[in-house]
Design a protein around this motif. Structure first.
Motif, PDB file in Angstrom:
ATOM      1  N   LYS A  43      19.414  31.461 -11.796  1.00  0.00           N
ATOM      2  CA  LYS A  43      20.449  30.554 -12.303  1.00  0.00           C
ATOM      3  C   LYS A  43      20.077  29.094 -12.057  1.00  0.00           C
ATOM      4  CE  LYS A  43      24.750  31.604 -11.364  1.00  0.00           C
ATOM      5  NZ  LYS A  43      25.931  32.043 -10.572  1.00  0.00           N
ATOM      6  N   ALA A  44      19.519  28.796 -10.908  1.00  0.00           N
ATOM      7  CA  ALA A  44      19.130  27.418 -10.603  1.00  0.00           C
ATOM      8  C   ALA A  44      18.087  26.910 -11.590  1.00  0.00           C
ATOM      9  CB  ALA A  44      18.594  27.327  -9.169  1.00  0.00           C
ATOM     10  N   VAL A  45      17.120  27.767 -11.909  1.00  0.00           N
ATOM     11  CA  VAL A  45      16.070  27.386 -12.865  1.00  0.00           C
ATOM     12  C   VAL A  45      16.650  27.232 -14.272  1.00  0.00           C
ATOM     13  CG1 VAL A  45      13.985  28.212 -14.011  1.00  0.00           C
ATOM     14  CG2 VAL A  45      14.175  28.359 -11.525  1.00  0.00           C
ATOM     15  N   LEU A  46      17.552  28.130 -14.664  1.00  0.00           N
ATOM     16  CA  LEU A  46      18.157  28.044 -15.990  1.00  0.00           C
ATOM     17  C   LEU A  46      19.023  26.795 -16.131  1.00  0.00           C
ATOM     18  CD1 LEU A  46      19.169  31.772 -16.679  1.00  0.00           C
ATOM     19  CD2 LEU A  46      17.289  30.478 -17.696  1.00  0.00           C
ATOM     20  N   TYR A  47      19.851  26.517 -15.130  1.00  0.00           N
ATOM     21  CA  TYR A  47      20.709  25.332 -15.181  1.00  0.00           C
ATOM     22  C   TYR A  47      19.877  24.053 -15.252  1.00  0.00           C
ATOM     23  CZ  TYR A  47      24.721  28.264 -13.881  1.00  0.00           C
ATOM     24  OH  TYR A  47      25.709  29.220 -13.866  1.00  0.00           O
ATOM     25  N   SER A  48      18.869  23.960 -14.395  1.00  0.00           N
ATOM     26  CA  SER A  48      18.030  22.760 -14.407  1.00  0.00           C
ATOM     27  C   SER A  48      17.252  22.658 -15.714  1.00  0.00           C
ATOM     28  CB  SER A  48      17.073  22.757 -13.213  1.00  0.00           C
ATOM     29  OG  SER A  48      16.257  23.915 -13.216  1.00  0.00           O
ATOM     30  N   GLY A  49      16.842  23.799 -16.262  1.00  0.00           N
ATOM     31  CA  GLY A  49      16.149  23.799 -17.546  1.00  0.00           C
ATOM     32  C   GLY A  49      17.017  23.272 -18.675  1.00  0.00           C
ATOM     33  N   LEU A  50      18.297  23.637 -18.674  1.00  0.00           N
ATOM     34  CA  LEU A  50      19.225  23.144 -19.684  1.00  0.00           C
ATOM     35  C   LEU A  50      19.393  21.628 -19.582  1.00  0.00           C
ATOM     36  CD1 LEU A  50      22.019  25.888 -19.608  1.00  0.00           C
ATOM     37  CD2 LEU A  50      20.419  25.416 -21.477  1.00  0.00           C
ATOM     38  N   LEU A  52      17.274  19.392 -18.116  1.00  0.00           N
ATOM     39  CA  LEU A  52      16.021  18.731 -18.461  1.00  0.00           C
ATOM     40  C   LEU A  52      15.756  18.799 -19.963  1.00  0.00           C
ATOM     41  CD1 LEU A  52      13.823  20.031 -15.494  1.00  0.00           C
ATOM     42  CD2 LEU A  52      14.731  17.732 -15.774  1.00  0.00           C
ATOM     43  N   GLY A  53      16.079  19.949 -20.564  1.00  0.00           N
ATOM     44  CA  GLY A  53      15.893  20.104 -22.011  1.00  0.00           C
ATOM     45  C   GLY A  53      16.784  19.164 -22.805  1.00  0.00           C
ATOM     46  N   LEU A  54      17.992  18.950 -22.319  1.00  0.00           N
ATOM     47  CA  LEU A  54      18.920  18.036 -22.999  1.00  0.00           C
ATOM     48  C   LEU A  54      18.365  16.616 -22.992  1.00  0.00           C
ATOM     49  CD1 LEU A  54      21.736  17.776 -24.321  1.00  0.00           C
ATOM     50  CD2 LEU A  54      22.646  17.246 -22.063  1.00  0.00           C
ATOM     51  N   PHE A  55      17.837  16.192 -21.846  1.00  0.00           N
ATOM     52  CA  PHE A  55      17.252  14.850 -21.772  1.00  0.00           C
ATOM     53  C   PHE A  55      15.983  14.763 -22.609  1.00  0.00           C
ATOM     54  CE2 PHE A  55      20.281  13.942 -18.591  1.00  0.00           C
ATOM     55  CZ  PHE A  55      20.254  12.582 -18.348  1.00  0.00           C
ATOM     56  N   LEU A  56      15.236  15.861 -22.699  1.00  0.00           N
ATOM     57  CA  LEU A  56      14.029  15.867 -23.508  1.00  0.00           C
ATOM     58  C   LEU A  56      14.357  15.689 -24.988  1.00  0.00           C
ATOM     59  CD1 LEU A  56      10.986  18.146 -22.955  1.00  0.00           C
ATOM     60  CD2 LEU A  56      11.851  17.849 -25.262  1.00  0.00           C
ATOM     61  N   LEU A  57      15.466  16.274 -25.428  1.00  0.00           N
ATOM     62  CA  LEU A  57      15.830  16.244 -26.846  1.00  0.00           C
ATOM     63  C   LEU A  57      16.515  14.946 -27.260  1.00  0.00           C
ATOM     64  CD1 LEU A  57      17.107  19.904 -27.321  1.00  0.00           C
ATOM     65  CD2 LEU A  57      14.972  18.926 -28.185  1.00  0.00           C
ATOM     66  N   ILE A  58      17.430  14.448 -26.433  1.00  0.00           N
ATOM     67  CA  ILE A  58      18.239  13.303 -26.873  1.00  0.00           C
ATOM     68  C   ILE A  58      18.127  12.083 -25.965  1.00  0.00           C
ATOM     69  CG2 ILE A  58      19.913  14.843 -27.971  1.00  0.00           C
ATOM     70  CD1 ILE A  58      21.817  14.194 -25.622  1.00  0.00           C
ATOM     71  N   GLY A  59      17.292  12.143 -24.947  1.00  0.00           N
ATOM     72  CA  GLY A  59      17.173  11.010 -24.040  1.00  0.00           C
ATOM     73  C   GLY A  59      16.738   9.743 -24.746  1.00  0.00           C
ATOM     74  N   ALA A 125      11.179  10.624 -15.826  1.00  0.00           N
ATOM     75  CA  ALA A 125       9.829  10.956 -16.274  1.00  0.00           C
ATOM     76  C   ALA A 125       9.851  11.617 -17.648  1.00  0.00           C
ATOM     77  CB  ALA A 125       9.152  11.868 -15.254  1.00  0.00           C
ATOM     78  N   ILE A 126      10.804  12.511 -17.882  1.00  0.00           N
ATOM     79  CA  ILE A 126      10.882  13.209 -19.157  1.00  0.00           C
ATOM     80  C   ILE A 126      11.175  12.243 -20.302  1.00  0.00           C
ATOM     81  CG2 ILE A 126      12.381  14.754 -20.494  1.00  0.00           C
ATOM     82  CD1 ILE A 126      12.391  16.624 -18.124  1.00  0.00           C
ATOM     83  N   ILE A 127      12.100  11.304 -20.100  1.00  0.00           N
ATOM     84  CA  ILE A 127      12.421  10.333 -21.153  1.00  0.00           C
ATOM     85  C   ILE A 127      11.202   9.473 -21.468  1.00  0.00           C
ATOM     86  CG2 ILE A 127      13.825   8.326 -21.743  1.00  0.00           C
ATOM     87  CD1 ILE A 127      16.130   9.557 -20.239  1.00  0.00           C
ATOM     88  N   ILE A 128      10.468   9.060 -20.438  1.00  0.00           N
ATOM     89  CA  ILE A 128       9.277   8.236 -20.650  1.00  0.00           C
ATOM     90  C   ILE A 128       8.208   9.016 -21.419  1.00  0.00           C
ATOM     91  CG2 ILE A 128       7.334   7.109 -19.487  1.00  0.00           C
ATOM     92  CD1 ILE A 128       9.285   6.290 -17.275  1.00  0.00           C
ATOM     93  N   LEU A 129       8.022  10.291 -21.082  1.00  0.00           N
ATOM     94  CA  LEU A 129       6.964  11.097 -21.693  1.00  0.00           C
ATOM     95  C   LEU A 129       7.326  11.606 -23.084  1.00  0.00           C
ATOM     96  CD1 LEU A 129       5.766  13.190 -18.608  1.00  0.00           C
ATOM     97  CD2 LEU A 129       4.683  11.184 -19.628  1.00  0.00           C
ATOM     98  N   THR A 130       8.570  11.396 -23.515  1.00  0.00           N
ATOM     99  CA  THR A 130       8.974  11.850 -24.855  1.00  0.00           C
ATOM    100  C   THR A 130       9.434  10.674 -25.716  1.00  0.00           C
ATOM    101  OG1 THR A 130      11.207  12.357 -24.022  1.00  0.00           O
ATOM    102  CG2 THR A 130       9.619  14.168 -24.085  1.00  0.00           C
ATOM    103  N   ASP A 131       8.967   9.479 -25.385  1.00  0.00           N
ATOM    104  CA  ASP A 131       9.337   8.317 -26.198  1.00  0.00           C
ATOM    105  C   ASP A 131       8.680   8.410 -27.571  1.00  0.00           C
ATOM    106  OD1 ASP A 131      10.465   5.442 -26.295  1.00  0.00           O
ATOM    107  OD2 ASP A 131       8.376   5.240 -26.944  1.00  0.00           O
ATOM    108  N   THR A 143       5.006  18.417 -23.879  1.00  0.00           N
ATOM    109  CA  THR A 143       5.733  18.058 -22.657  1.00  0.00           C
ATOM    110  C   THR A 143       6.811  19.087 -22.356  1.00  0.00           C
ATOM    111  OG1 THR A 143       5.334  15.679 -22.947  1.00  0.00           O
ATOM    112  CG2 THR A 143       7.211  16.322 -21.560  1.00  0.00           C
ATOM    113  N   GLY A 144       7.529  19.527 -23.408  1.00  0.00           N
ATOM    114  CA  GLY A 144       8.537  20.566 -23.222  1.00  0.00           C
ATOM    115  C   GLY A 144       7.937  21.859 -22.698  1.00  0.00           C
ATOM    116  N   VAL A 145       6.766  22.215 -23.210  1.00  0.00           N
ATOM    117  CA  VAL A 145       6.080  23.425 -22.742  1.00  0.00           C
ATOM    118  C   VAL A 145       5.683  23.269 -21.274  1.00  0.00           C
ATOM    119  CG1 VAL A 145       4.013  24.847 -23.014  1.00  0.00           C
ATOM    120  CG2 VAL A 145       5.243  24.045 -25.038  1.00  0.00           C
TER     121      VAL A 145
END
Length: 207
Positions: A43-50, A52-59, A125-131, A143-145
């Motif tokens: 659950k901890a990995v799934l919650y954090s993945g959600l 991080l994924g949200l910031f990766l998509l719309i950050g 870091a995720i927002i910077i790497l997905t600019d 980066t998502g992978v």
């Protein structure tokens, strides 16, 4: 992988910090059965993945809507990562790993998913790497992978946490966390330099 992709992976691994989260996982799950620990780890990995994924998509869209330039965000993000790394280096020995949580509290959400794994440094870091202006869509996908791979590694480490901590011990874990913190501070300085160069305030020095 290219040297840049390897560097990005190491940055993401350092800021998500699955190794540094092992003592915290052991502490907050010490009163649970082995089966419950397995569920909490997943659950901890799934919650954090959600998160991080949200910031990766719309950050990046959020930054654009607010009108924040990439260079300014890189500098701010670099400073956040620097403070995050310094905290890892200087934090008291295992002081934050204790704590009592109220009945019904889901430790998979807090403190494991937030703020341990999906922490401010990782989100920055995720927002910077997905600019969009600096990275192609294929690079952002990669980066998502990389994030997914790190979260899978995190889940495996949580499942093996008891054995890993037994081998490393308190001192070994503390040394490893501080080495990772030192790497983060060095990477944060690089990000700040790149931010200054992006704004045209500083010529980018050769590597």
């Amino acid at each position: 992988m290219s040297p840049e992709q390897i560097s990005n992976f190491l940055l993401l691994f350092a800021v998500i910090d699955p190794i540094g989260s092992i003592p915290l996982f052991l502490s907050v799950t010490r009163h649970f059965s082995q089966a419950q620990k397995s569920i909490i780890a997943l659950k901890a990995v799934l919650y954090s993945g959600l998160i991080l994924g949200l910031f990766l998509l719309i950050g990046q869209q959020v930054l654009s809507a607010i009108g924040i330039r990439l260079g300014a965000f890189q500098i701010a993000g670099g400073l956040v990562l620097f403070l995050f790394g310094v905290q890892m280096i200087l934090k008291p020995e295992q002081e934050e790993f204790g704590g009592n949580y109220e009945s019904g509290h889901d430790v998979a959400v807090f403190p494991l998913a937030i703020p341990s794994l999906a922490n401010p440094g990782a989100l920055t870091a995720i927002i910077i790497l997905t600019d969009h202006r600096q990275h192609s869509y294929s690079e952002q996908l990669f980066t998502g992978v990389q994030v997914l791979v790190i979260l899978i590694i995190t889940w495996i480490l949580f499942r093996l946490a008891h054995y890993i901590y037994k081998v490393l011990g308190v001192n070994g874990t503390n040394v490893l966390v501080r080495i990772i913190g030192l790497l983060i501070t060095a990477l944060s300085v690089e990000i700040c330099i790149e931010g200054l160069a992006t704004l045209g305030w500083l010529p980018l020095p050769p590597e």
